[in-house]
Design an enzyme around this catalytic site. Structure first.
Site, PDB file in Angstrom:
ATOM      1  NE  ARG A  61      -2.865   0.540   3.366  1.00  0.00           N
ATOM      2  CZ  ARG A  61      -2.261   1.094   4.431  1.00  0.00           C
ATOM      3  NH1 ARG A  61      -1.819   2.332   4.362  1.00  0.00           N
ATOM      4  NH2 ARG A  61      -2.093   0.416   5.537  1.00  0.00           N
ATOM      5  CG  ASP A 179     -10.999  14.393 -16.296  1.00  0.00           C
ATOM      6  OD1 ASP A 179     -10.376  13.722 -17.135  1.00  0.00           O
ATOM      7  OD2 ASP A 179     -11.894  13.909 -15.570  1.00  0.00           O
ATOM      8  CE  LYS A 204     -14.172   5.912 -18.317  1.00  0.00           C
ATOM      9  NZ  LYS A 204     -14.428   7.272 -17.830  1.00  0.00           N
TER      10      LYS A 204
END
Ligand SMILES: *Cc1c(COP(=O)(O)O)cnc(C)c1O
Length: 391
Positions: A61, A179, A204
């Site tokens: 992590r 973005d 995407k």
């Protein structure tokens, strides 16, 4: 720096020869053996401060080498010092808001934005107070307490282009988050235009095959430290297997983006002449790029388009239900072509007055062009529109 087409293939692979490997090593370890307590403590101190490990990753992590390799490749493409990966695009958006200190403070945001981001800001889930504005009025919206400006270009779903440098100038001292999901770093590098963070839903085009969920943010080294601290603290990590697939996909990113862009440009041109289509949105069309940002800010118009059918919701619904080759589905940037209805699906949770002002009309359909033969795509789209309009 080598060319973009070379970097998509080689970035993040500098140490492969020394390692004696040809593909990214997939490291699924959750914990790492420590050579001594002192070295482990030194690593913990560095990682907790948002840095890189000195000798051991300690715990996955905190740091994972497979994820870090893909991050360094993305940073190179975005002309950034570093990139930080997350488990999804929305995890990245959340991390950016937290890292900017926007929780409990004021945010200026430009509509239209991705529906999930719009909802996160509007709902106040993170305690943000949001002023919605447009590119020309950013300066007026900035307050003493403004932590962040959020924008997207090309915007989702109407493909309107926003001048990043102009927004950055109006924002003054306030950092700007762009973005960059729709453009990809192949077509646009927001940091070159003064943005503080460039964010992607890597689900995407970066992933590109519809089989990975991920997010990533490119930024300078200082901001990267804060983002890594947020990631460690919130646990919004990217799985190493996903990072491996993303690194694999990166090598074909430029090819895929240009092929999809060629198809989208051709479909947009044909839709303009279609008798049952009343509006077409694609940055290749002068109506979608009034300020001439393609060629200046973007290297090309990209692979996403939208169009509005005459007859509104019922006709749009039938188009989606009638396509055969094209998949009726949300998401975008895959090798295959997808079609979806923003008002009913991706932007359903956006306030209706924002839908109207953002041009998200009942007859609007968004198409994410894939890399298929454009004649097959046109045949399918044209028959679907014909059937829908006469039904
Ligand atoms: C999909 C998308 C997001 C959210 O990403 P997820 O990976 O679905 O969490 C954010 N911004 C844009 C522009 C998107 O298309």
């Amino acid at each position: 720096m080598s060319g973009l087409d070379t970097r998509v293939v080689h970035a993040g692979r500098d140490d492969f020869r020394a390692l004696g490997v040809h593909t990214p090593p997939l490291d699924r370890s959750t914990t790492y053996p420590l050579t001594s307590l002192a070295s482990g403590t030194e690593d913990i101190d560095e990682l907790a401060a948002g840095g890189h490990p000195v000798s051991s990753s300690v715990y996955s992590r905190l740091y994972n080498p497979t994820v870090a390799r893909w991050e360094s490749a993305v940073a190179s493409l975005e002309h950034a010092d570093e990139a930080i990966a997350f488990g999804s695009g929305m995890a990245a958006v959340t991390a950016a808001l937290l890292a900017a200190g926007a929780a409990g403070h004021h945010v200026v945001a430009l509509r239209p934005l991705y529906g999930g981001t719009d909802h996160l800001l509007t709902s106040g889930l993170l305690g943000t107070r949001t002023t919605w504005t447009t590119a020309d009025h950013v300066a007026d919206a900035i307050e003493q307490d403004t932590a962040l400006v959020v924008m997207e270009t090309p915007s989702n779903p109407t493909l309107s282009l926003v001048d990043i440098a102009a927004v950055v100038e109006q924002a003054g001292e306030v950092p700007v988050l762009v973005d960059n999901t729709f453009a990809t770093p192949i077509l646009q590098r927001p940091l070159d235009h003064g943005a503080t963070w460039s964010l992607h839903s890597a689900t995407k085009a970066l992933g590109g095959h519809g089989d990975v969920m991920a997010g990533v943010i490119a930024c300078d080294a200082d901001r990267a430290r804060t983002l890594r601290q947020v990631r460690i603290g919130t646990g919004a990590v990217l799985d190493p297997q996903a990072a491996y697939l993303l690194h694999r996909s990166l090598s074909t990113l430029a090819l895929r983006v240009r092929a999809a862009q060629g198809n989208a440009t051709e479909l947009a041109a044909r839709l303009v002449d279609h008798p049952d289509v009343v509006r077409v949105c694609h940055p290749s069309l002068p109506s979608s790029d009034p300020h001439g940002l393609v060629g200046r800010q973007m290297d090309g118009p990209g692979g996403i388009l939208a169009f509005e059918v005459a007859g509104g919701l019922s006709v749009a619904g039938r188009v989606m239900e009638t396509v055969e080759l094209i998949t009726p589905a949300v998401s975008l940037g895959s090798t295959d072509t997808l079609i979806e209805h923003p008002a009913g699906l991706t932007h359903r949770i956006v306030a209706s007055e924002a839908q109207t002002s953002g041009g998200i009309t009942p007859g609007l359909l968004r198409v994410s062009a894939g890399i298929e033969d454009v004649e097959d795509l046109w045949k399918d789209l044209d028959q679907a529109i014909g059937v829908a309009a006469s039904g």
